[in-house]
Design an enzyme around this catalytic site. Structure first.
Site, PDB file in Angstrom:
ATOM      1  N   GLU B  54       0.693  -1.225  -0.138  1.00 44.82           N
ATOM      2  CA  GLU B  54      -0.060  -0.113   0.140  1.00 44.82           C
ATOM      3  C   GLU B  54       0.950   1.096  -0.010  1.00 44.82           C
ATOM      4  OE1 GLU B  54      -0.698  -2.513   1.843  1.00 44.82           O
ATOM      5  OE2 GLU B  54      -2.688  -3.328   1.405  1.00 44.82           O
ATOM      6  N   PHE B 116     -11.667  -8.280  13.483  1.00 48.38           N
ATOM      7  CA  PHE B 116     -10.509  -8.571  12.538  1.00 48.38           C
ATOM      8  C   PHE B 116     -10.214  -7.416  11.604  1.00 48.38           C
ATOM      9  CE2 PHE B 116      -8.770 -10.717   8.507  1.00 48.38           C
ATOM     10  CZ  PHE B 116      -7.671 -10.759   9.102  1.00 48.38           C
ATOM     11  N   GLN B 117      -8.903  -7.102  11.545  1.00 49.32           N
ATOM     12  CA  GLN B 117      -8.378  -6.030  10.657  1.00 49.32           C
ATOM     13  C   GLN B 117      -9.253  -4.694  10.876  1.00 49.32           C
ATOM     14  OE1 GLN B 117      -8.347  -7.418   6.700  1.00 49.32           O
ATOM     15  NE2 GLN B 117      -6.047  -8.299   7.172  1.00 49.32           N
ATOM     16  N   LYS B 166     -17.797  -1.543   5.529  1.00 43.66           N
ATOM     17  CA  LYS B 166     -18.213  -2.428   4.430  1.00 43.66           C
ATOM     18  C   LYS B 166     -19.633  -2.540   4.399  1.00 43.66           C
ATOM     19  CE  LYS B 166     -16.963  -7.185   2.841  1.00 43.66           C
ATOM     20  NZ  LYS B 166     -16.263  -8.506   3.330  1.00 43.66           N
ATOM     21  N   MET B 487      24.125   9.943   2.796  1.00 42.09           N
ATOM     22  CA  MET B 487      23.806  11.139   3.478  1.00 42.09           C
ATOM     23  C   MET B 487      23.932  10.733   4.976  1.00 42.09           C
ATOM     24  SD  MET B 487      23.391  14.124   2.940  1.00 42.09           S
ATOM     25  CE  MET B 487      22.340  14.875   1.702  1.00 42.09           C
TER      26      MET B 487
END
Ligand SMILES: Cc1ncc(C[n+]2csc(CCOP(=O)(O)OP(=O)(O)O)c2C)c(N)n1
Ligand SMILES: [Mg+2]
Lengths: 178, 590
Positions: B54, B116-117, B166, B487
């Site tokens: 993502e 869940f999630q 959902k 760097m």
């Protein structure tokens, strides 16, 4: 009295700190208080007191009053940051208005042991014109309103009476431009 | 019973995206967005780009937005899907990039049960978005989406997130089109539409009076649109005032123009930083006085009158106090300044700032970007210079990762147009450049898109090569491979007694073979004799290419103002001709 945060307060904030009362009009929607509180903690500003209530049911508006400490520059930055939040209509420093009125309400429950204490308490309550909410045996509950300063003084005076037990709640200051 | 012209939440979302003229969405599926993926399956106006993580979706959306001027859009699932985009949202917030992130959420009745999630998406993303929403009622969905696009792209742009449970994706309601929504003005924060005439008059008067004026231009100029940079060019040509830009301002003004002093700040040009330090009039166009630009604040441009044009009120007087400011859009303001000068026949011809330019040209003689390319090992500066020379005739977009290579790209690649330079400035996000290149190539299919990368940064989002391969995006990953987090190594050398703690990038993959394993193409230049051929080969291949350019491992990026130092306390490179006695030390304090 000041609220503490897990974030250290930047020393700068207190350099020439001034107490300011900010009045913020917002859309009353979920998360708005979290947005404002998050802005203060995330950017290291102080919240000394906070008050939130719906003030216009039809337009769904709330007024949030925040007492904060900071240099003038910091206060202007706080206002600019508040006004960037999407649900915020306006943010005003009451001190910048030509005229404004400020008040706070405080409920004090006092437990005492003897007549002498009772007399002293009564005396202060009278001087400060506080309203008796409840009184029974050795417990008295007062309601006092006015500027935060006036309430502080009342509480300081009560402090001079030895041996009493005080429990209190304060609304934090609220204010209005006139 | 729902009536016929009602749509599911998922269909409303797609209809709204169409209404918003979105044709590309970057995403990754999961349980909480399956109804939306189902709706995507049955349509053909919207091209879905399946990323491999993502984080890739959000940086791709940023690259898409920056290179096209449009809003970038992404779609992720609940829980880990959305926590993976937190870095990118923060990046977009810091760099004012308009993106809209759609996230799925567990069904409403499970919210708050540690389902869940499930995660507190609006809570987690509140401080890293310009605004966010949890849509609990499908009848509010159309309006929310349209407002989200408006907020993302108005005023100072930024990321907006819409979290959709959902069950709301399944629930039905009527679609409300964009044209039927009246936005509430206080929520849009579009800045003032009226030009501040007084500001314009004061500015022109001060330009007439000043002896050492300078333009200081930032990313705000970019966000105001192409016309802003055209108005800026007109104004600079009219007044003959030198101009320096921030990292994000590069391209707003042609980098090779004689009036350009190049970039200022920590790795900015000597002449740009000294001119900022010594100017008597500073005209800030959409820059925010970032600490990487100002250096030590109390020594920052101490003697100048400061004008500031910025649509964001909170950028005014935040770090540096200015004398005059306006919150009106840059294009409108610059246009008014130009027409005020024209209509009043103000001629700056007699006021060519000869002394000032004389001084600047003295500073320029330092040639602060000078380097010496030997005949074996490739100098990273040289690699960028050659890349520029060999691609400047093409329609090119450059993205970068974060580190020395990024600063060398900013110094040695010259941009003549806005939106061609896409880099992570405010947040400095390693792993930004490759997915951003995917986004830029989606928006500009016929252009050459190059990610100037460091090998360490590239490893952070390396999975996105697969995305480039799948969608036949011929992006070029030009790695300045120094086997170090260069760097970090540089700071350790200069500030931590050369103790190179954990900055060596060990166990590197063979980037050529790695490219081949992804079905991309790998090329390599090991020394200077191979450099031009490798670059030319890379450009000529119409597929994703990883170019592994082996560069000098110990090269440092100069000039450098150490953080907390002032503009005149710049470290110059060992090549600095005027200070031969300092060559061994490799640095010199000026
Ligand atoms: C996500 C992230 N982690 C850490 C850093 C700190 N950091 C800045 S530059 C850098 C090294 C980058 O190395 P490389 O990509 O090889 O570029 P080079 O400097 O060598 O050109 C690091 C670790 C960062 N900017 N971003
Ligand atoms: Mg490296």
């Amino acid at each position: 009295m000041s609220s503490t945060s897990v974030y250290p307060t930047p020393i700068n904030a207190f350099k020439q700190s001034k107490r300011s009362v900010l009045s913020v009009i917002v859309d009353n929607e979920p998360g708005i208080l979290a947005r404002i509180v998050g802005l203060f903690s995330g950017r290291g500003y102080n919240i000394e007191a906070l008050n939130v209530t719906v003030v216009d049911v039809q337009k769904n508006l709330s007024r949030i009053t925040i007492e904060t400490l900071g240099e003038e520059k910091v206060i202007s930055q706080i206002i600019a940051q508040l006004e960037k939040l999407v649900p915020v209509h306006s943010a005003t420093n009451l001190a910048n208005l030509s005229e404004s009125y400020e008040a706070e309400i405080c409920l004090v429950k006092i437990e005492f042991d003897n007549e002498e204490q009772d007399q002293k308490i009564l005396n202060f309550a009278d001087i400060y014109r506080s309203r008796t909410v409840q009184k029974r045996q050795n417990i008295v509950v007062y309601e006092i309103s006015g500027t935060s300063e006036r309430i502080n003084k009342f509480l300081d005076d009560l402090d001079t009476i030895g041996g009493i037990k005080v429990e209190l709640v304060r609304s934090g200051p609220i204010g209005l431009g006139i | 019973m729902s009536n016929d012209n009602e749509l599911t939440g998922a269909d409303i979302l797609l209809k709204a995206l169409k209404d918003q003229e979105v044709d590309t969405i970057f995403g990754y599926p999961g349980g909480a967005v399956l109804p939306i993926y189902d709706a995507i399956f049955g349509q053909n106006f919207l091209k879905h780009v399946l990323v491999r993580q993502e984080a890739g979706a959000v940086h791709a959306a940023e690259g898409y937005a920056r290179s096209s001027g449009k809003v970038g859009v992404l779609l992720v699932t609940s829980g880990p899907g959305v926590t993976n985009v937190v870095t990118g949202l923060t990046d977009a917030l810091m760099d004012s990039i308009p993106i809209v992130c759609i996230s799925g959420q567990v069904p409403s009745h499970l919210i708050g049960t540690d389902a869940f999630q499930e995660c507190d998406t609006t809570g987690i993303t509140r401080p890293c978005t310009k605004h966010n929403y949890l849509v609990k009622d499908v009848s509010k969905l159309s309006e929310t989406i349209h407002e989200a696009f408006k907020i993302a792209s108005s005023g100072r742009p930024g990321p907006v997130l819409i979290d959709i449970p959902k069950d709301v994706q399944f629930a039905k309601s009527k679609y409300i089109s964009k044209k039927d929504i009246s936005f509430r003005e206080h929520r849009i924060k579009a800045g003032s539409k009226n030009v501040d005439k007084n500001f314009v008059i004061e500015l022109v008067n001060h330009i007439k009076k000043s002896e050492r004026p300078i333009f200081y231009v930032g990313g705000g100029c970019l966000n105001s649109g192409h016309q802003a940079s055209q108005e800026l060019i007109k104004l600079v040509n009219k007044t003959n005032i030198p101009i320096t830009t921030t990292l994000h301002g590069l391209g707003c003004f042609p980098g090779e123009d004689k009036s350009s002093l190049g970039m200022l700040g920590m790795h900015g040009n000597y002449e740009a930083n000294l001119a900022m330090n010594k100017c008597d009039l500073m005209i800030n166009v959409g820059a925010r006085f970032d600490d990487r630009v100002t250096g030590r604040l109390d020594a920052f441009s101490p003697d100048s009158i400061k004008f500031h044009i910025d649509i964001d009120q909170s950028s005014i007087n935040k770090n540096v106090k200015v004398n005059f400011h306006t919150n009106t859009d840059i294009t409108l303001t610059l246009k008014e300044i130009n027409s005020f000068i024209d209509s009043n026949n103000i001629d700056f011809g007699d006021k060519d700032y000869d002394n000032w330019w004389g001084q600047i040209n003295e500073w320029r003689k330092k040639e602060c970007l000078h380097y010496e390319q030997g005949d074996e090992v490739i100098k990273p500066q040289h690699a960028i210079s050659r890349l520029y020379e060999l691609t400047k005739q093409k329609d090119t977009f450059v993205t970068t990762e974060v580190g020395q290579h990024q600063m060398w790209a900013a110094q040695y690649y010259k941009f003549s147009k806005p939106n061609r330079w896409i880099t992570s400035g405010g947040l400095g996000t390693m792993g930004f450049g490759m997915p951003a290149a995917v986004g830029a190539q989606m928006a500009n299919p016929d252009s050459l898109v190059i990610d100037i990368a460091g090998e360490a940064s590239f490893l952070m989002n390396i999975q996105e090569i697969a995305t480039a391969v799948q969608y036949k995006l011929p992006i070029k990953i030009f790695i300045l491979n120094n086997e170090y987090m260069g760097m970090v190594r540089q700071w350790q050398e200069l500030l931590h007694g050369s103790r190179y703690s954990e900055s060596y990038v060990d166990a590197l993959p063979d980037f050529k073979k790695l490219a081949e394993s992804f079905n991309a193409v790998g090329v390599r230049a090991k020394n200077i004799s191979e450099l031009d051929d490798t670059i030319n080969e890379m450009i000529s291949i119409d597929r994703p290419v990883i170019a592994d350019i082996w560069v000098d491992k110990k090269e440092n990026c100069f000039p450098m103002i150490p953080s907390g130092a002032a503009h005149h306390e710049m470290l110059l490179s060992k090549y600095d001709k005027e200070n031969p006695e300092n060559q061994e030390k490799g640095k010199v304090l000026v």
